[in-house]
Design a protein around this motif. Sequence first.
Motif, PDB file in Angstrom:
ATOM      1  N   GLY A   1       2.365   6.059  -7.187  1.00  0.00           N
ATOM      2  CA  GLY A   1       1.346   6.996  -7.629  1.00  0.00           C
ATOM      3  C   GLY A   1       1.801   8.442  -7.483  1.00  0.00           C
ATOM      4  O   GLY A   1       1.518   9.281  -8.341  1.00  0.00           O
ATOM      5  N   GLU A   2       2.507   8.738  -6.396  1.00  0.00           N
ATOM      6  CA  GLU A   2       3.016  10.090  -6.183  1.00  0.00           C
ATOM      7  C   GLU A   2       4.039  10.468  -7.265  1.00  0.00           C
ATOM      8  O   GLU A   2       4.040  11.595  -7.773  1.00  0.00           O
TER       9      GLU A   2
ATOM     10  N   ARG B   1       2.564  10.109   6.693  1.00  0.00           N
ATOM     11  CA  ARG B   1       1.714   9.556   5.632  1.00  0.00           C
ATOM     12  C   ARG B   1       1.893   8.045   5.532  1.00  0.00           C
ATOM     13  O   ARG B   1       0.916   7.304   5.368  1.00  0.00           O
ATOM     14  N   LYS B   2       3.125   7.591   5.646  1.00  0.00           N
ATOM     15  CA  LYS B   2       3.381   6.144   5.591  1.00  0.00           C
ATOM     16  C   LYS B   2       2.738   5.426   6.781  1.00  0.00           C
ATOM     17  O   LYS B   2       2.150   4.352   6.614  1.00  0.00           O
TER      18      LYS B   2
ATOM     19  N   ARG C   1       2.785   1.452  -3.428  1.00  0.00           N
ATOM     20  CA  ARG C   1       1.909   1.868  -4.533  1.00  0.00           C
ATOM     21  C   ARG C   1       1.550   3.345  -4.427  1.00  0.00           C
ATOM     22  O   ARG C   1       1.414   4.032  -5.440  1.00  0.00           O
ATOM     23  N   GLU C   2       1.407   3.822  -3.202  1.00  0.00           N
ATOM     24  CA  GLU C   2       1.160   5.246  -3.011  1.00  0.00           C
ATOM     25  C   GLU C   2       2.378   6.057  -3.463  1.00  0.00           C
ATOM     26  O   GLU C   2       2.239   7.122  -4.082  1.00  0.00           O
TER      27      GLU C   2
ATOM     28  N   LEU D   1       7.491   9.757   0.512  1.00  0.00           N
ATOM     29  CA  LEU D   1       6.307  10.059   1.318  1.00  0.00           C
ATOM     30  C   LEU D   1       6.761  10.455   2.713  1.00  0.00           C
ATOM     31  O   LEU D   1       7.777   9.965   3.205  1.00  0.00           O
TER      32      LEU D   1
ATOM     33  N   THR E   1       0.842  -1.207   0.000  1.00  0.00           N
ATOM     34  CA  THR E   1       0.000   0.000   0.000  1.00  0.00           C
ATOM     35  C   THR E   1       0.873   1.252   0.000  1.00  0.00           C
ATOM     36  O   THR E   1       0.625   2.208  -0.747  1.00  0.00           O
TER      37      THR E   1
ATOM     38  N   LEU F   1      -1.013   5.201   6.195  1.00  0.00           N
ATOM     39  CA  LEU F   1      -1.340   4.154   5.217  1.00  0.00           C
ATOM     40  C   LEU F   1      -1.211   2.769   5.835  1.00  0.00           C
ATOM     41  O   LEU F   1      -2.053   1.888   5.611  1.00  0.00           O
TER      42      LEU F   1
END
Length: 278
Positions: A246-247, A266-267, A242-243, A262, A239, A270
């Motif tokens: 995506g970033e 934020r990590k 993939r974030e 990140l 997760t 998630l």
Amino acid sequence: MLPDQYCQHKAAGSGSSFYGSFRFLPPVRRKAITALYAFCREVDDIVDDRSLDTESARRKLAGWRREIADMYAGHPDHLITQALMPHLQAFSIEESQLGAIVDGMEMDLDRKRYASFGELEKYCWHVAGVVGILAAKIFGVTQADTLEYAEKLGLAFQLTNIIRDVGEDIGMGRIYLPQDELERFGVTEDDLFKRRYTGAFRKLMQFQAARAQGLYEEAFSLLPEADREAQKPGVMMATIYRELLGEIERCDFPVLTERVSLTKSRKLWLAWKTWLNG
């Protein structure tokens, strides 16, 4: 310093997305995965150490092969192998698998280019696929498909790293983007070394990101229902990764000149959300 403390310090100091996921594990599994991760960091740091010439780095890796053999013989010397040894039998950690990881690190001393994705995939298996399999064993496996899932997920992680670290790797003279794909998209090595952000480069990176995203999907499709709860730490890592991917995509692949990351909060968010919701 005690062996487990050394491994914890090594893992936490790396700043990796992985370490935060370990906190959700029961103590024994947490100690095992932390020791494994510390081992991976230790051997990886050897090939990334710019103060070492190639032969010195090769000797250090050979020393780790001897250390692995000594651990399986019952007399480890290094703090990492002392921490890892109690978990070898419980989690079916094989000597050949740890050796394969060292082999992968040594590949970075022997080559800095990959002609095709097929060649790159072999490298990724050594440095990430095997690690994924071992991590899955530590998390808990009852189905054979779970190991296939873990291997595929390791490949997706490594491709994400390659995308994120294009500029950093160029600084060390390494290009992991397959040579035939550079040619297909019209990107030259000179473009990379001179940090030219072109439309061709953007299309090349979109292709790489789509491949990585496809591998995440393929990996998740392989994870059996029976092992989903046990494999939550791996899903948490995925997760976060993939974030991150995506970033990088949302920022339009600025990877030639900066390292997208990140925030720690934020990590953690998630990871916590994934732990609660699956």
